[in-house]
Enzyme design. Structure first.
Site, PDB file in Angstrom:
ATOM      1  N   ASN A  82       0.874  -1.170   0.000  1.00  0.00           N
ATOM      2  CA  ASN A  82       0.000   0.000   0.000  1.00  0.00           C
ATOM      3  C   ASN A  82       0.910   1.219   0.000  1.00  0.00           C
ATOM      4  O   ASN A  82       1.446   1.594   1.041  1.00  0.00           O
ATOM      5  CB  ASN A  82      -0.900  -0.033   1.247  1.00  0.00           C
ATOM      6  CG  ASN A  82      -1.737   1.223   1.395  1.00  0.00           C
ATOM      7  OD1 ASN A  82      -1.840   2.022   0.458  1.00  0.00           O
ATOM      8  ND2 ASN A  82      -2.308   1.412   2.569  1.00  0.00           N
ATOM      9  N   LYS A  94       0.215   4.236  -0.364  1.00  0.00           N
ATOM     10  CA  LYS A  94      -0.401   5.456   0.162  1.00  0.00           C
ATOM     11  C   LYS A  94      -0.101   6.633  -0.792  1.00  0.00           C
ATOM     12  O   LYS A  94      -0.043   6.420  -1.996  1.00  0.00           O
ATOM     13  CB  LYS A  94       0.058   5.714   1.601  1.00  0.00           C
ATOM     14  CG  LYS A  94      -0.135   4.450   2.471  1.00  0.00           C
ATOM     15  CD  LYS A  94       0.014   4.680   3.928  1.00  0.00           C
ATOM     16  CE  LYS A  94      -0.178   3.347   4.666  1.00  0.00           C
ATOM     17  NZ  LYS A  94      -0.158   3.470   6.104  1.00  0.00           N
ATOM     18  N   HIS A 146      -9.583   1.673   4.368  1.00  0.00           N
ATOM     19  CA  HIS A 146      -8.348   1.767   5.151  1.00  0.00           C
ATOM     20  C   HIS A 146      -8.578   2.689   6.351  1.00  0.00           C
ATOM     21  O   HIS A 146      -9.351   3.648   6.260  1.00  0.00           O
ATOM     22  CB  HIS A 146      -7.222   2.306   4.269  1.00  0.00           C
ATOM     23  CG  HIS A 146      -5.884   2.219   4.927  1.00  0.00           C
ATOM     24  ND1 HIS A 146      -5.456   3.173   5.829  1.00  0.00           N
ATOM     25  CD2 HIS A 146      -4.908   1.284   4.857  1.00  0.00           C
ATOM     26  CE1 HIS A 146      -4.259   2.817   6.279  1.00  0.00           C
ATOM     27  NE2 HIS A 146      -3.906   1.681   5.701  1.00  0.00           N
ATOM     28  N   GLU A 196      -6.923   5.014   7.515  1.00  0.00           N
ATOM     29  CA  GLU A 196      -6.676   6.430   7.226  1.00  0.00           C
ATOM     30  C   GLU A 196      -7.885   7.061   6.544  1.00  0.00           C
ATOM     31  O   GLU A 196      -8.195   8.228   6.761  1.00  0.00           O
ATOM     32  CB  GLU A 196      -5.396   6.576   6.378  1.00  0.00           C
ATOM     33  CG  GLU A 196      -4.156   6.323   7.229  1.00  0.00           C
ATOM     34  CD  GLU A 196      -2.984   5.711   6.485  1.00  0.00           C
ATOM     35  OE1 GLU A 196      -2.942   5.781   5.246  1.00  0.00           O
ATOM     36  OE2 GLU A 196      -2.096   5.152   7.161  1.00  0.00           O
ATOM     37  N   GLU A 232      -5.949  -4.708  10.235  1.00  0.00           N
ATOM     38  CA  GLU A 232      -4.878  -3.747  10.523  1.00  0.00           C
ATOM     39  C   GLU A 232      -5.185  -3.001  11.818  1.00  0.00           C
ATOM     40  O   GLU A 232      -5.958  -2.044  11.818  1.00  0.00           O
ATOM     41  CB  GLU A 232      -4.773  -2.724   9.388  1.00  0.00           C
ATOM     42  CG  GLU A 232      -4.461  -3.327   8.038  1.00  0.00           C
ATOM     43  CD  GLU A 232      -3.777  -2.311   7.127  1.00  0.00           C
ATOM     44  OE1 GLU A 232      -2.653  -2.586   6.714  1.00  0.00           O
ATOM     45  OE2 GLU A 232      -4.360  -1.256   6.869  1.00  0.00           O
ATOM     46  N   GLY A 243       2.101   2.315  10.667  1.00  0.00           N
ATOM     47  CA  GLY A 243       3.072   3.404  10.521  1.00  0.00           C
ATOM     48  C   GLY A 243       3.751   3.795  11.819  1.00  0.00           C
ATOM     49  O   GLY A 243       4.422   4.826  11.893  1.00  0.00           O
ATOM     50  N   SER A 270       2.991  -2.062  10.299  1.00  0.00           N
ATOM     51  CA  SER A 270       4.440  -2.140  10.522  1.00  0.00           C
ATOM     52  C   SER A 270       5.019  -3.513  10.204  1.00  0.00           C
ATOM     53  O   SER A 270       5.957  -3.973  10.857  1.00  0.00           O
ATOM     54  CB  SER A 270       4.786  -1.715  11.960  1.00  0.00           C
ATOM     55  OG  SER A 270       4.397  -0.374  12.177  1.00  0.00           O
TER      56      SER A 270
HETATM   57  P1  PGA Z   1       2.563   0.334   7.583  1.00  0.00           P
HETATM   58  O1  PGA Z   1       1.138   0.548   6.897  1.00  0.00           O
HETATM   59  O2  PGA Z   1       3.103  -0.966   7.049  1.00  0.00           O
HETATM   60  O3  PGA Z   1       3.388   1.514   7.170  1.00  0.00           O
HETATM   61  O4  PGA Z   1       2.344   0.258   9.057  1.00  0.00           O
HETATM   62  C1  PGA Z   1       0.250  -0.506   6.693  1.00  0.00           C
HETATM   63  C2  PGA Z   1      -1.016   0.011   6.089  1.00  0.00           C
HETATM   64  O5  PGA Z   1      -1.463   1.084   6.502  1.00  0.00           O
HETATM   65  O6  PGA Z   1      -1.609  -0.614   5.204  1.00  0.00           O
END
Ligand code: PGA
Length: 250
Positions: A9, A11, A94, A96, A166, A172, A212
């Site tokens: 992903n 982003k 997601h 976010e 998630e 993140g 992460s």
């Molecule tokens: P990350 O993000 O691996 O940077 O923690 C995962 C995601 O948001 O899909």
């Protein structure tokens, strides 16, 4: 035995030049995997990604889509627009999007239905916040997200959906859920799907872990029985790191 689905992903990262470089580096690094490899890139990188990934084992996904086919929805993208240019997957709901853009279980369901109708494979994200976990509400939250977010989804449709668990607190942050925490939460999600769709459909459903996940912890996470793959943010922005996650499970 299921293989794993490992999806990057990106982003809101990578200009076209950077995207090209990353994809060209990635192609030879993941060519021998038996896992399914997906890269979910920004809209502006989609056409480039589709072109470069043609005749490779890398599938291309978007990061959102609208629920209407067309109309006065300034700034939105219809699923058929993605399908037309060769996109196969689309991330939906997601955290976010839920946190910053008002996405709800109801809009997640609408977007998922529209994506399926257009022939895309949705990667539907669910997960609890730290506050929800610490207050003992993790299972309630996950159950609500599944019950509401999959309300009208049939068993046939479920077969074309990937779910990504998630935990919001792990995204993140560099804090990964332990292998056991991730496996337990996904096992719980699977039991909720089983209640509605039966054991076979629930066993066949791909549920990824995301948060992460990187080249260091991927092998242990992907070896857990309930974890069917990963949704990788930060580590998917570096070809070698993402390839190491893809190749962590043989
Ligand atoms: P990350 O993000 O691996 O940077 O923690 C995962 C995601 O948001 O899909």
């Amino acid at each position: 035995m299921k293989n794993k689905i490992v999806a990057g992903n990106w982003k809101m990262n990578k200009l076209q030049k950077e995207a090209k470089k990353l994809i060209k580096t990635l192609i030879p690094l993941v060519k021998d995997t038996t896992n399914t490899v997906v890269i979910c890139v920004p809209y502006t990188d989609l056409a480039t990604a589709v072109k470069l990934c043609k005749d490779t084992n890398i599938h291309v996904g978007a990061q959102n889509c609208h629920w209407k086919e067309s109309g006065a929805f300034t700034g939105e993208i219809a699923p058929s627009m993605l399908k037309e240019i060769g996109v196969e997957y689309v991330v939906i709901g997601h955290s976010e999007r839920r946190t910053y853009f008002g996405e709800t279980d109801a809009t997640v369901l609408q977007r998922t239905q529209a994506a399926l109708a257009a022939g895309l494979k949705p990667i539907v994200c669910i997960g609890e916040t730290l506050e929800e976990r610490n207050s003992g509400n993790m299972e309630n939250v996950l159950k609500r997200q599944i019950v509401e977010g999959f309300k009208d989804i049939t068993a046939d449709q479920l077969a074309n959906i990937v779910v990504a668990y998630e935990p919001v607190w792990a995204i993140g942050t560099g804090v990964t859920a332990t292998d056991q925490q991730a496996n337990d939460a996904i096992g719980f999600c699977r039991s909720v799907f089983e209640e509605k769709y039966g054991k076979e459909a629930a066993d066949n459903l791909y549920i990824q872990y995301g948060g992460s996940m990187n080249e260091k912890n991927a092998e242990a996470l992907l070896n857990m029985p309930h974890i069917d793959g990963g949704l990788i943010g930060g580590a998917s922005l570096v070809a070698e790191k993402f390839a190491a996650v893809v190749n962590a499970h043989k």
